[in-house]
Design an enzyme around this catalytic site. Sequence first.
Site, PDB file in Angstrom:
ATOM      1  N   ASN A   1       0.786  -1.114   0.014  1.00  0.00           N
ATOM      2  CA  ASN A   1       0.084  -0.115  -0.001  1.00  0.00           C
ATOM      3  C   ASN A   1       1.058   1.321   0.021  1.00  0.00           C
ATOM      4  O   ASN A   1       0.433   2.185  -0.578  1.00  0.00           O
ATOM      5  CB  ASN A   1      -1.050   0.269   1.076  1.00  0.00           C
ATOM      6  CG  ASN A   1      -0.439  -0.452   2.692  1.00  0.00           C
ATOM      7  OD1 ASN A   1       0.847  -0.640   2.755  1.00  0.00           O
ATOM      8  ND2 ASN A   1      -1.184   0.218   3.294  1.00  0.00           N
TER       9      ASN A   1
ATOM     10  N   GLY B   1       2.632  -6.166   7.288  1.00  0.00           N
ATOM     11  CA  GLY B   1       1.421  -6.864   6.288  1.00  0.00           C
ATOM     12  C   GLY B   1       0.457  -7.382   7.101  1.00  0.00           C
ATOM     13  O   GLY B   1      -0.175  -6.755   8.097  1.00  0.00           O
TER      14      GLY B   1
ATOM     15  N   GLU C   1      -2.408 -12.737   9.294  1.00  0.00           N
ATOM     16  CA  GLU C   1      -2.200 -13.923   8.868  1.00  0.00           C
ATOM     17  C   GLU C   1      -0.658 -14.142   8.662  1.00  0.00           C
ATOM     18  O   GLU C   1      -0.223 -15.148   9.122  1.00  0.00           O
ATOM     19  CB  GLU C   1      -2.988 -14.386   7.430  1.00  0.00           C
ATOM     20  CG  GLU C   1      -3.236 -15.861   7.339  1.00  0.00           C
ATOM     21  CD  GLU C   1      -3.715 -15.860   5.691  1.00  0.00           C
ATOM     22  OE1 GLU C   1      -4.059 -15.092   5.337  1.00  0.00           O
ATOM     23  OE2 GLU C   1      -3.824 -17.184   5.327  1.00  0.00           O
TER      24      GLU C   1
ATOM     25  N   CYS D   1      -3.521   0.701   6.589  1.00  0.00           N
ATOM     26  CA  CYS D   1      -3.907  -0.113   7.643  1.00  0.00           C
ATOM     27  C   CYS D   1      -4.394   0.534   8.725  1.00  0.00           C
ATOM     28  O   CYS D   1      -5.576  -0.079   9.365  1.00  0.00           O
ATOM     29  CB  CYS D   1      -2.539  -0.618   8.363  1.00  0.00           C
ATOM     30  SG  CYS D   1      -1.368   0.755   8.748  1.00  0.00           S
TER      31      CYS D   1
ATOM     32  N   GLU E   1     -11.187  -6.970   8.218  1.00  0.00           N
ATOM     33  CA  GLU E   1     -10.653  -5.742   7.688  1.00  0.00           C
ATOM     34  C   GLU E   1     -10.711  -5.781   6.084  1.00  0.00           C
ATOM     35  O   GLU E   1     -10.143  -6.573   5.511  1.00  0.00           O
ATOM     36  CB  GLU E   1      -9.058  -5.867   7.725  1.00  0.00           C
ATOM     37  CG  GLU E   1      -8.401  -4.511   7.273  1.00  0.00           C
ATOM     38  CD  GLU E   1      -6.710  -4.741   7.382  1.00  0.00           C
ATOM     39  OE1 GLU E   1      -6.237  -5.848   7.345  1.00  0.00           O
ATOM     40  OE2 GLU E   1      -6.181  -3.811   7.433  1.00  0.00           O
TER      41      GLU E   1
ATOM     42  N   GLU F   1       6.969   1.281  15.425  1.00  0.00           N
ATOM     43  CA  GLU F   1       7.742   1.847  14.513  1.00  0.00           C
ATOM     44  C   GLU F   1       7.668   3.644  14.845  1.00  0.00           C
ATOM     45  O   GLU F   1       6.938   3.806  15.378  1.00  0.00           O
ATOM     46  CB  GLU F   1       7.542   1.631  13.055  1.00  0.00           C
ATOM     47  CG  GLU F   1       7.622   0.224  12.893  1.00  0.00           C
ATOM     48  CD  GLU F   1       7.622  -0.194  11.348  1.00  0.00           C
ATOM     49  OE1 GLU F   1       6.488   0.126  10.698  1.00  0.00           O
ATOM     50  OE2 GLU F   1       8.445  -0.473  10.871  1.00  0.00           O
TER      51      GLU F   1
HETATM   52  P1  NAD Z   1       0.753  -9.633   3.294  1.00  0.00           P
HETATM   53  O1  NAD Z   1       0.957 -10.185   4.699  1.00  0.00           O
HETATM   54  O2  NAD Z   1      -0.055 -10.608   2.096  1.00  0.00           O
HETATM   55  O3  NAD Z   1       2.131  -9.562   2.528  1.00  0.00           O
HETATM   56  C1  NAD Z   1       3.004  -8.528   3.314  1.00  0.00           C
HETATM   57  C2  NAD Z   1       4.695  -9.105   2.903  1.00  0.00           C
HETATM   58  O4  NAD Z   1       5.029 -10.338   3.433  1.00  0.00           O
HETATM   59  C3  NAD Z   1       4.582  -9.162   1.410  1.00  0.00           C
HETATM   60  O5  NAD Z   1       6.131  -8.641   1.087  1.00  0.00           O
HETATM   61  C4  NAD Z   1       4.724 -10.868   1.025  1.00  0.00           C
HETATM   62  O6  NAD Z   1       5.380 -11.017  -0.002  1.00  0.00           O
HETATM   63  C5  NAD Z   1       5.465 -11.341   2.377  1.00  0.00           C
HETATM   64  N1  NAD Z   1       4.993 -12.435   2.851  1.00  0.00           N
HETATM   65  C6  NAD Z   1       3.941 -13.190   2.395  1.00  0.00           C
HETATM   66  N2  NAD Z   1       4.005 -14.475   2.893  1.00  0.00           N
HETATM   67  C7  NAD Z   1       5.242 -14.418   3.939  1.00  0.00           C
HETATM   68  C8  NAD Z   1       5.683 -15.387   4.635  1.00  0.00           C
HETATM   69  N3  NAD Z   1       5.174 -16.617   4.846  1.00  0.00           N
HETATM   70  N4  NAD Z   1       6.833 -14.908   5.344  1.00  0.00           N
HETATM   71  C9  NAD Z   1       7.143 -13.841   5.533  1.00  0.00           C
HETATM   72  N5  NAD Z   1       6.905 -13.033   4.287  1.00  0.00           N
HETATM   73  C10 NAD Z   1       5.707 -12.922   3.790  1.00  0.00           C
HETATM   74  O7  NAD Z   1       0.161  -8.238   3.445  1.00  0.00           O
HETATM   75  P2  NAD Z   1      -0.353  -7.398   2.059  1.00  0.00           P
HETATM   76  O8  NAD Z   1      -1.591  -7.948   1.292  1.00  0.00           O
HETATM   77  O9  NAD Z   1       0.857  -7.087   1.292  1.00  0.00           O
HETATM   78  O10 NAD Z   1      -0.722  -6.008   2.941  1.00  0.00           O
HETATM   79  C11 NAD Z   1      -1.778  -5.741   3.375  1.00  0.00           C
HETATM   80  C12 NAD Z   1      -1.926  -5.837   4.976  1.00  0.00           C
HETATM   81  O11 NAD Z   1      -0.920  -5.342   5.476  1.00  0.00           O
HETATM   82  C13 NAD Z   1      -3.141  -5.274   5.461  1.00  0.00           C
HETATM   83  O12 NAD Z   1      -3.650  -6.345   6.529  1.00  0.00           O
HETATM   84  C14 NAD Z   1      -2.679  -3.973   6.127  1.00  0.00           C
HETATM   85  O13 NAD Z   1      -3.487  -3.604   7.209  1.00  0.00           O
HETATM   86  C15 NAD Z   1      -1.238  -4.308   6.427  1.00  0.00           C
HETATM   87  N6  NAD Z   1      -0.622  -3.119   6.937  1.00  0.00           N
HETATM   88  C16 NAD Z   1      -0.244  -2.982   8.045  1.00  0.00           C
HETATM   89  C17 NAD Z   1       0.429  -1.725   8.262  1.00  0.00           C
HETATM   90  C18 NAD Z   1       1.020  -1.386   9.585  1.00  0.00           C
HETATM   91  O14 NAD Z   1       1.633  -0.447   9.764  1.00  0.00           O
HETATM   92  N7  NAD Z   1       0.145  -1.674  10.753  1.00  0.00           N
HETATM   93  C19 NAD Z   1       0.864  -0.772   7.324  1.00  0.00           C
HETATM   94  C20 NAD Z   1       0.530  -1.242   6.250  1.00  0.00           C
HETATM   95  C21 NAD Z   1      -0.326  -2.533   5.846  1.00  0.00           C
END
Ligand code: NAD
Length: 468
Positions: free
Chosen positions: A144, A218, A221, A274, A371, A448
């Site tokens: 995002n 991320g 899950e 997020c 979400e 952070e």
């Molecule tokens: P995601 O968890 O699918 O992916 C995030 C990252 O993790 C990607 O780079 C992905 O390739 C990697 N990844 C996937 N599986 C992995 C594994 N098993 N081990 C290690 N890395 C792995 O999330 P997304 O769809 O890219 O992002 C959306 C989510 O992120 C939403 O839930 C959002 O709320 C959250 N988010 C949180 C914040 C925060 O600061 N709290 C900020 C932005 C987004």
Amino acid sequence: MPEYTMLIDGKSVKGSKSTGVINPATGKVFAQVPDCTRAELDQAMEAAQRAYPAWSRDIGARRKVLGEIAAALQQPPEGLARTLTQEQGKPLDKATGEIFGAAMWAQYTASLELPIEVIQNTDQARVEIRRKPLGVVAAITPWNYPMMLAMWKIAPALLAGNTVVIKPSPFTPISTLMLGEIVRDVVPPGVINVVSGGDELGAWMTSHPIPRKLSFTGSIETGKKVAAAAAPDLKRVTLELGGNDAAIVLNDVDLDTVAPKIFWGAFENSGQICSAIKRVYVPEKMYSPMLEKLGELAKGVKVGNGLDAGTQLGPINNKPQFERVTELVEDAKKHGAKIVTGGNRLGKEGYFFEPTIVGGISDGVRLVDEEQFGPALPVIPYKDVDDAVRRANATHYGLSGSVWSKNADQAAEVAAQLECGSAWVNQHLAIAPNLPFGGAKWSGIGVENGPWGLLGFTEIQVVNVSKV
Ligand code: NAD
């Protein structure tokens, strides 16, 4: 078709495999990036480990390099913002803003200190608390805000004396690869390494023996998988995860003032934040006028290709997310919700979805409980404030939340009852480089930003010198 390179040990690396990146405004592949192999990841990790001892020695030198990174981002190469729009979808002015935001974050972080605290200095002993770097940091980011969230990790990790291997999301790898190009001649080889690839690459990083810290942003899950991968090696871990932020409107607000703020708190970046507002609780007597106002605002927004002048909201970033938002809205319809405006895909190509306001819905329906991370906002009536707070808190999520009232003091008391990391009054998304940002409950571990975020990239050490 443009091709991009990884940064490994100070060198631009094409990699032995490649993969395509889709422009969400067209649904078509527009660029090729490396698909990092395990052997190439090993090279990146080993380079970061080799660079660590020298890098960890001199905070003055690190501060200077961070300042140079900030300066380089203030004069970004032509095409960086455009590419960010093409891979992420956001309007060009927002992409430009994100790059300057990353520069500002680097600049601010460069000004932080890691002072030695003297706890005792008597005839008996001199006792100091020192903060030591951890080693190699494996950083993983979502799609995002790829540039901004990369800098939230890189800047404090580096200032604290760590070296970094960073992996952006496979949906938005290019801007981070371009960041690698920008810093290549600024940082010593191996201090920052940028690798690109799919989810599997993330899993290889978190189970790799070299990193001592995993900094992950991320979904919840994936965050749980990262925590599990950290456990066998007791790697340090910071998790910034998803949210389901509630906005609670109190019964004294001026709707004309508050509704636009709530709307943009929910729909900025097409709801893909997020800590965006993901559900709104409104007093019963204001429910219909609020729905009407939010509906009007949603109808007035210009949705389109982020490269087109005047676009306010771009597409949803990727197909799975587009399908998820569609599924949640369809599920709400099935449960009798009233679509005030929107509710459908927009156009034939790309992943555009109409800004959607949903009424006639309550807790227990997926669009409220989960979400959505997209442009669909449920609005829910409540009878009394205690009940609204209870419902806002009745979730595993705990990232942020907001309370809206003419009486800011009273609203602050209500906001303090929210079980979340940031509780805002008469605003949402008030995120700043000098404030800690993180989630309660399943929304994360650690924070952070600010001095607190910096400390997350350090280990505490007591140096206790006996004088007797
Ligand atoms: P995601 O968890 O699918 O992916 C995030 C990252 O993790 C990607 O780079 C992905 O390739 C990697 N990844 C996937 N599986 C992995 C594994 N098993 N081990 C290690 N890395 C792995 O999330 P997304 O769809 O890219 O992002 C959306 C989510 O992120 C939403 O839930 C959002 O709320 C959250 N988010 C949180 C914040 C925060 O600061 N709290 C900020 C932005 C987004």
